[in-house]
Write an enzyme that holds these catalytic residues in place. Sequence first.
Site, PDB file in Angstrom:
ATOM      1  N   LYS A 113     -11.607  -4.037  -3.461  1.00 15.37           N
ATOM      2  CA  LYS A 113     -12.749  -3.143  -3.573  1.00 15.37           C
ATOM      3  C   LYS A 113     -13.142  -2.859  -5.025  1.00 15.37           C
ATOM      4  CE  LYS A 113     -10.413  -0.487  -0.915  1.00 15.37           C
ATOM      5  NZ  LYS A 113      -9.871   0.763  -0.447  1.00 15.37           N
ATOM      6  N   LYS A 166      -5.483 -10.375  -5.845  1.00 15.04           N
ATOM      7  CA  LYS A 166      -6.663 -10.793  -5.078  1.00 15.04           C
ATOM      8  C   LYS A 166      -7.830  -9.851  -5.374  1.00 15.04           C
ATOM      9  CE  LYS A 166      -5.796  -8.138  -0.977  1.00 15.04           C
ATOM     10  NZ  LYS A 166      -5.483  -7.906   0.362  1.00 15.04           N
ATOM     11  N   LYS A 190       0.831  -1.214   0.000  1.00 19.39           N
ATOM     12  CA  LYS A 190       0.000   0.000   0.000  1.00 19.39           C
ATOM     13  C   LYS A 190       0.859   1.255   0.000  1.00 19.39           C
ATOM     14  CE  LYS A 190      -4.257  -1.898   1.605  1.00 19.39           C
ATOM     15  NZ  LYS A 190      -5.354  -1.933   2.526  1.00 19.39           N
TER      16      LYS A 190
HETATM   17  P1  TYM Z   1     -10.560  -6.420   5.097  1.00 16.55           P
HETATM   18  O1  TYM Z   1     -11.609  -5.453   5.535  1.00 16.55           O
HETATM   19  O2  TYM Z   1      -9.689  -6.028   3.952  1.00 16.55           O
HETATM   20  O3  TYM Z   1     -11.200  -7.811   4.730  1.00 16.55           O
HETATM   21  C1  TYM Z   1     -12.122  -8.460   5.586  1.00 16.55           C
HETATM   22  C2  TYM Z   1     -11.898  -9.964   5.504  1.00 16.55           C
HETATM   23  O4  TYM Z   1     -12.030 -10.420   4.155  1.00 16.55           O
HETATM   24  C3  TYM Z   1     -10.886 -11.188   3.795  1.00 16.55           C
HETATM   25  N1  TYM Z   1     -10.595 -10.982   2.359  1.00 16.55           N
HETATM   26  C4  TYM Z   1     -10.491 -11.948   1.446  1.00 16.55           C
HETATM   27  N2  TYM Z   1     -10.592 -13.298   1.553  1.00 16.55           N
HETATM   28  C5  TYM Z   1     -10.463 -14.020   0.403  1.00 16.55           C
HETATM   29  N3  TYM Z   1     -10.210 -13.471  -0.813  1.00 16.55           N
HETATM   30  C6  TYM Z   1     -10.081 -12.137  -0.958  1.00 16.55           C
HETATM   31  N4  TYM Z   1      -9.864 -11.614  -2.162  1.00 16.55           N
HETATM   32  C7  TYM Z   1     -10.224 -11.317   0.205  1.00 16.55           C
HETATM   33  N5  TYM Z   1     -10.179  -9.972   0.416  1.00 16.55           N
HETATM   34  C8  TYM Z   1     -10.400  -9.781   1.741  1.00 16.55           C
HETATM   35  C9  TYM Z   1      -9.762 -10.662   4.666  1.00 16.55           C
HETATM   36  O5  TYM Z   1      -8.741 -11.626   4.815  1.00 16.55           O
HETATM   37  C10 TYM Z   1     -10.482 -10.373   5.967  1.00 16.55           C
HETATM   38  O6  TYM Z   1     -10.569 -11.520   6.770  1.00 16.55           O
HETATM   39  N6  TYM Z   1      -7.003  -5.667   8.525  1.00 16.55           N
HETATM   40  C11 TYM Z   1      -8.261  -6.331   8.259  1.00 16.55           C
HETATM   41  C12 TYM Z   1      -9.384  -5.898   9.186  1.00 16.55           C
HETATM   42  C13 TYM Z   1      -9.139  -6.091  10.639  1.00 16.55           C
HETATM   43  C14 TYM Z   1      -9.139  -7.326  11.338  1.00 16.55           C
HETATM   44  C15 TYM Z   1      -8.925  -6.999  12.688  1.00 16.55           C
HETATM   45  C16 TYM Z   1      -9.307  -8.652  10.937  1.00 16.55           C
HETATM   46  C17 TYM Z   1      -8.912  -5.102  11.559  1.00 16.55           C
HETATM   47  N7  TYM Z   1      -8.805  -5.644  12.780  1.00 16.55           N
HETATM   48  C18 TYM Z   1      -8.866  -7.973  13.684  1.00 16.55           C
HETATM   49  C19 TYM Z   1      -9.242  -9.639  11.939  1.00 16.55           C
HETATM   50  C20 TYM Z   1      -9.022  -9.297  13.270  1.00 16.55           C
HETATM   51  C21 TYM Z   1      -8.705  -5.985   6.858  1.00 16.55           C
HETATM   52  O7  TYM Z   1      -8.320  -4.972   6.318  1.00 16.55           O
HETATM   53  O8  TYM Z   1      -9.645  -6.817   6.343  1.00 16.55           O
END
Ligand code: TYM
Length: 326
Positions: free
Chosen positions: A195, A192, A111
């Site tokens: 958004k 992957k 990023k």
């Molecule tokens: P975020 O908001 O980007 O994504 C939420 C969840 O979706 C999963 N994910 C995917 N899984 C499979 N294929 C994909 N293309 C894909 N894109 C996203 C992510 O692995 C995630 O589980 N940093 C984290 C948010 C967070 C968090 C936490 C997660 C903040 N605090 C504490 C767990 C525990 C994030 O940006 O996820």
Amino acid sequence: MTRVFSGIKPSGSVHLGNYLGALRNWAAMQDGADTVYCVVDLHALTVPQDPAELRASTLSLAQMLIAIGIDPERSTLFIQSHVSEHTECAWLMECTASFGELRRMTQFKDKSEKAKFVSGGLFTYPALQASDIILYDTDQVPVGEDQRQHIELTRDLAERFNNRYGQTFVVPEAVVPAAGARVMDLQNPENKMSKSEDSPQGSVSLLDDPAAIEKKFKRAVTDSDNEVHYDPATKPGVSNLLSILGAATGQSPTEAATGIERYGDLKVATAQAVIELLRPVQARYHELAADPAETSRLLAVGADKARTIARATLDRAHQNLGLLAP
Ligand code: TYM
């Protein structure tokens, strides 16, 4: 009872990768575990946000979580900024993490290379994420593959803190699904799915209507050898479709390929499976969206429950650290 915690950012629309990689597991884990789920709005602030959009997407995401089956009666469902212990604990984790450790996070590297403005928050983001998790004495964290490194760091920080100051935090582990842990972009299957603003045709929103879903799958990038089989290294596009079809129908990608000869048929079958998977989710979401006051009420109850747990953990950490009690 096993404590489960996970979070999702309210930036952009929730997509099929979020659902298959994480959210579906969140709902399933409600049976037999004490589940705590959070819309991590503070994590969205590492890049500038439009205030009205952020507010709307935070509420909408909470409604989507209920629509996919998170039951606010069984799970603790809340908004991160409603429980200020998260940011308090983040400071403790920033002082526990080393600069080098944070710099090595691949998400930060990716990023920060792309961003024009790299905020301090983008760098310390994993310390806030670690706090989210450890505040709830979490045993298991259901996430997609891309979050593994952040959970590993959380483990290291919890262990380091415990070694320095005595047993304080539970050391959590990641739970990554066998199928759907890394859903790829339909247009760039080497990346992957992310958004929809970043890749409008490559990302399937959970709110896309059936016609839009069909169109996106029909246009999905494949390859030119016209053989339907699973081999992510040489056939990323076809393999991604097989993974999605398998994850949507409860089969392995190889099983999902059985009986499908042509790419066109694979695309149609995958689109249909996804449309059927999302149909009840969308119906429920639209019902909930009509009553925002009820969602806000549920979220306030969730925040109260979350705060009670988080405060106790943070008080324990303060005590062990030697912070003078007020
Ligand atoms: P975020 O908001 O980007 O994504 C939420 C969840 O979706 C999963 N994910 C995917 N899984 C499979 N294929 C994909 N293309 C894909 N894109 C996203 C992510 O692995 C995630 O589980 N940093 C984290 C948010 C967070 C968090 C936490 C997660 C903040 N605090 C504490 C767990 C525990 C994030 O940006 O996820």
